[in-house]
Motif scaffolding. Sequence first.
Motif, PDB file in Angstrom:
ATOM      1  N   ALA A 145       0.816  -1.214   0.000  1.00 59.18           N
ATOM      2  CA  ALA A 145       0.000   0.000   0.000  1.00 59.18           C
ATOM      3  C   ALA A 145       0.853   1.270   0.000  1.00 59.18           C
ATOM      4  CB  ALA A 145      -0.933  -0.008   1.203  1.00 59.18           C
ATOM      5  N   ASP A 146       2.096   1.174   0.470  1.00 56.29           N
ATOM      6  CA  ASP A 146       2.987   2.339   0.482  1.00 56.29           C
ATOM      7  C   ASP A 146       3.828   2.434  -0.788  1.00 56.29           C
ATOM      8  OD1 ASP A 146       2.098   2.969   3.031  1.00 56.29           O
ATOM      9  OD2 ASP A 146       3.536   1.576   3.941  1.00 56.29           O
ATOM     10  N   GLY A 147       3.556   1.562  -1.746  1.00 61.69           N
ATOM     11  CA  GLY A 147       4.289   1.617  -3.004  1.00 61.69           C
ATOM     12  C   GLY A 147       5.662   0.979  -2.922  1.00 61.69           C
ATOM     13  N   ILE A 148       5.867   0.069  -1.969  1.00 62.57           N
ATOM     14  CA  ILE A 148       7.148  -0.634  -1.832  1.00 62.57           C
ATOM     15  C   ILE A 148       7.022  -2.015  -2.478  1.00 62.57           C
ATOM     16  CG2 ILE A 148       8.961  -1.356  -0.229  1.00 62.57           C
ATOM     17  CD1 ILE A 148       8.426   1.436   0.427  1.00 62.57           C
ATOM     18  N   VAL A 149       8.001  -2.378  -3.292  1.00 63.80           N
ATOM     19  CA  VAL A 149       7.997  -3.696  -3.932  1.00 63.80           C
ATOM     20  C   VAL A 149       8.339  -4.750  -2.880  1.00 63.80           C
ATOM     21  CG1 VAL A 149       9.074  -5.143  -5.681  1.00 63.80           C
ATOM     22  CG2 VAL A 149       8.663  -2.733  -6.156  1.00 63.80           C
ATOM     23  N   ARG A 150       7.455  -5.736  -2.704  1.00 70.23           N
ATOM     24  CA  ARG A 150       7.643  -6.721  -1.644  1.00 70.23           C
ATOM     25  C   ARG A 150       7.971  -8.108  -2.167  1.00 70.23           C
ATOM     26  NH1 ARG A 150       9.106  -4.139   2.746  1.00 70.23           N
ATOM     27  NH2 ARG A 150       7.625  -2.500   3.326  1.00 70.23           N
ATOM     28  N   ALA A 151       7.632  -8.397  -3.407  1.00 69.99           N
ATOM     29  CA  ALA A 151       7.953  -9.712  -3.972  1.00 69.99           C
ATOM     30  C   ALA A 151       8.071  -9.575  -5.475  1.00 69.99           C
ATOM     31  CB  ALA A 151       6.880 -10.730  -3.616  1.00 69.99           C
ATOM     32  N   HIS A 152       8.743 -10.537  -6.065  1.00 68.78           N
ATOM     33  CA  HIS A 152       9.010 -10.472  -7.489  1.00 68.78           C
ATOM     34  C   HIS A 152       9.001 -11.885  -8.035  1.00 68.78           C
ATOM     35  CE1 HIS A 152      12.233 -10.285 -10.766  1.00 68.78           C
ATOM     36  NE2 HIS A 152      11.136  -9.779 -11.285  1.00 68.78           N
ATOM     37  N   HIS A 153       8.347 -12.064  -9.162  1.00 67.47           N
ATOM     38  CA  HIS A 153       8.324 -13.393  -9.765  1.00 67.47           C
ATOM     39  C   HIS A 153       8.586 -13.299 -11.263  1.00 67.47           C
ATOM     40  CE1 HIS A 153       7.311 -17.557 -10.408  1.00 67.47           C
ATOM     41  NE2 HIS A 153       6.496 -17.191 -11.375  1.00 67.47           N
ATOM     42  N   ILE A 154       9.557 -14.088 -11.740  1.00 71.19           N
ATOM     43  CA  ILE A 154       9.826 -14.163 -13.182  1.00 71.19           C
ATOM     44  C   ILE A 154       9.095 -15.374 -13.719  1.00 71.19           C
ATOM     45  CG2 ILE A 154      11.610 -14.473 -14.929  1.00 71.19           C
ATOM     46  CD1 ILE A 154      13.585 -13.119 -13.141  1.00 71.19           C
ATOM     47  N   GLY A 155       8.371 -15.192 -14.813  1.00 72.62           N
ATOM     48  CA  GLY A 155       7.623 -16.304 -15.396  1.00 72.62           C
ATOM     49  C   GLY A 155       6.145 -16.176 -15.104  1.00 72.62           C
ATOM     50  N   ALA A 172       2.203 -21.336  -3.514  1.00 70.64           N
ATOM     51  CA  ALA A 172       3.458 -21.584  -2.813  1.00 70.64           C
ATOM     52  C   ALA A 172       4.233 -20.305  -2.530  1.00 70.64           C
ATOM     53  CB  ALA A 172       4.316 -22.537  -3.626  1.00 70.64           C
ATOM     54  N   LYS A 173       4.188 -19.353  -3.445  1.00 71.72           N
ATOM     55  CA  LYS A 173       5.098 -18.219  -3.336  1.00 71.72           C
ATOM     56  C   LYS A 173       4.382 -16.898  -3.045  1.00 71.72           C
ATOM     57  CE  LYS A 173       8.722 -15.884  -5.975  1.00 71.72           C
ATOM     58  NZ  LYS A 173       9.451 -15.868  -7.252  1.00 71.72           N
ATOM     59  N   LEU A 174       3.379 -16.564  -3.869  1.00 77.48           N
ATOM     60  CA  LEU A 174       2.856 -15.196  -3.811  1.00 77.48           C
ATOM     61  C   LEU A 174       1.700 -15.004  -2.832  1.00 77.48           C
ATOM     62  CD1 LEU A 174       3.183 -14.288  -7.573  1.00 77.48           C
ATOM     63  CD2 LEU A 174       4.535 -13.426  -5.679  1.00 77.48           C
ATOM     64  N   ALA A 175       0.837 -16.018  -2.708  1.00 77.51           N
ATOM     65  CA  ALA A 175      -0.346 -15.851  -1.849  1.00 77.51           C
ATOM     66  C   ALA A 175       0.031 -15.500  -0.396  1.00 77.51           C
ATOM     67  CB  ALA A 175      -1.231 -17.091  -1.904  1.00 77.51           C
ATOM     68  N   PRO A 176       0.985 -16.229   0.220  1.00 76.01           N
ATOM     69  CA  PRO A 176       1.327 -15.886   1.608  1.00 76.01           C
ATOM     70  C   PRO A 176       1.825 -14.445   1.738  1.00 76.01           C
ATOM     71  CG  PRO A 176       2.372 -17.952   0.958  1.00 76.01           C
ATOM     72  CD  PRO A 176       1.751 -17.379  -0.264  1.00 76.01           C
ATOM     73  N   LEU A 177       2.647 -14.011   0.772  1.00 73.10           N
ATOM     74  CA  LEU A 177       3.175 -12.647   0.819  1.00 73.10           C
ATOM     75  C   LEU A 177       2.063 -11.636   0.583  1.00 73.10           C
ATOM     76  CD1 LEU A 177       6.454 -13.371  -1.122  1.00 73.10           C
ATOM     77  CD2 LEU A 177       6.316 -12.521   1.219  1.00 73.10           C
ATOM     78  N   TYR A 178       1.149 -11.995  -0.324  1.00 74.52           N
ATOM     79  CA  TYR A 178       0.029 -11.087  -0.594  1.00 74.52           C
ATOM     80  C   TYR A 178      -0.806 -10.905   0.671  1.00 74.52           C
ATOM     81  CZ  TYR A 178      -4.136  -9.077  -2.651  1.00 74.52           C
ATOM     82  OH  TYR A 178      -5.172  -8.255  -2.934  1.00 74.52           O
TER      83      TYR A 178
END
Lengths: 152, 190
Positions: free
Chosen positions: B159-169, B178-184
């Motif tokens: 919400a503050d415009g900070i990149v918190r995760a990154h996924h290639i592909g 496995a990867k994005l839902a928990p971080l989201y």
Amino acid sequence: MKYLIATAILLLSSALNAQELLQFDNDSQRDLYRSLTAELRCPQCQNQNIADSNAIVAVDMRQKTYELVRQGQERQQVLDYMINRYGDFVHYQPPLNRYTLWLWVAPVLMLTLLLGTAIYRRSRQPQHNADTKSELNTELDQLIKRYRSKKP
Amino acid sequence: MRKLFFYVPLVLFLLLTVFLLSGLFSDPRERESASLNRALPEFALADLMQPQQIWTPQQLHGETFLLNVWGTWCPTCNAELGYLTELRKQGVKIVGLYYELPRDPTFDAPFNLKALQQDVAQKLQQNGDPYQFNILDLERSLSLDLGVSGAPETFLVDADGIVRAHHIGDINPQVWRAKLAPLYQQWSQP
């Protein structure tokens, strides 16, 4: 004579048509651009530098390198610009930090260990050798003596 | 002591084997993005469908969202549209960053926004439209600043415009779970 004219035409035409795709202010800028595109690594097609690759991102990075070099930026500034965006991965020259330290330390460590063991073993062996040698010598001397004494 | 020395080469060999074996199954493309835990770079880019609308990072603050780098020219991006649309239905906010191909002035036709809009509209109709809106990165300047290496790539921005995760592909159910839902989940909590 015919061949001479043909060769002259060939040489001249190539010289006249030689046209650079990228314009630089001076030779040092051109050299800088060349060396930078050779040592920056393409993030898309790995194990190719950006000069070698035609991936979209490599094209963009070449263009950006060109712009920065034309602006008169130093080598390190351009590298920092790219590393800031793509990480250390993007430069073929890894930086020295606690993860990469082993690349330099490991070979030296192995060499010293090897030398150490070699010297340690050497220092123990000669003594042993000398002993057996003198033993063998006395034995041989005795044999010779016995052989000689048998002779009339 | 001498007996112990006898096992040194074996131990070294086993360590080397483990090291090399782990390398055999690692993904060389997997690496941490330099943008991680940094604010979105500054930009002012037009909306793809309503070019008079200019987007800046400040306008994206306030809600955690996925920034999905894509293009209609990219088959993997088209393939993930369906699953991303499902995620949108579940309430995930997804913003598209349209990654336009570079054009060679000598060989390629000049950029035509109308044609691109039609192309995009058609693709989104076919495969589903996961996007709240699309930002057109015509010169790929924002993509370069974000360290994008190709499409598709996805950034999780808080919400503050900070990149918190990154996924290639591509994003598929497996990657999401496995990867994005928990971080989201973690970053969308107020």
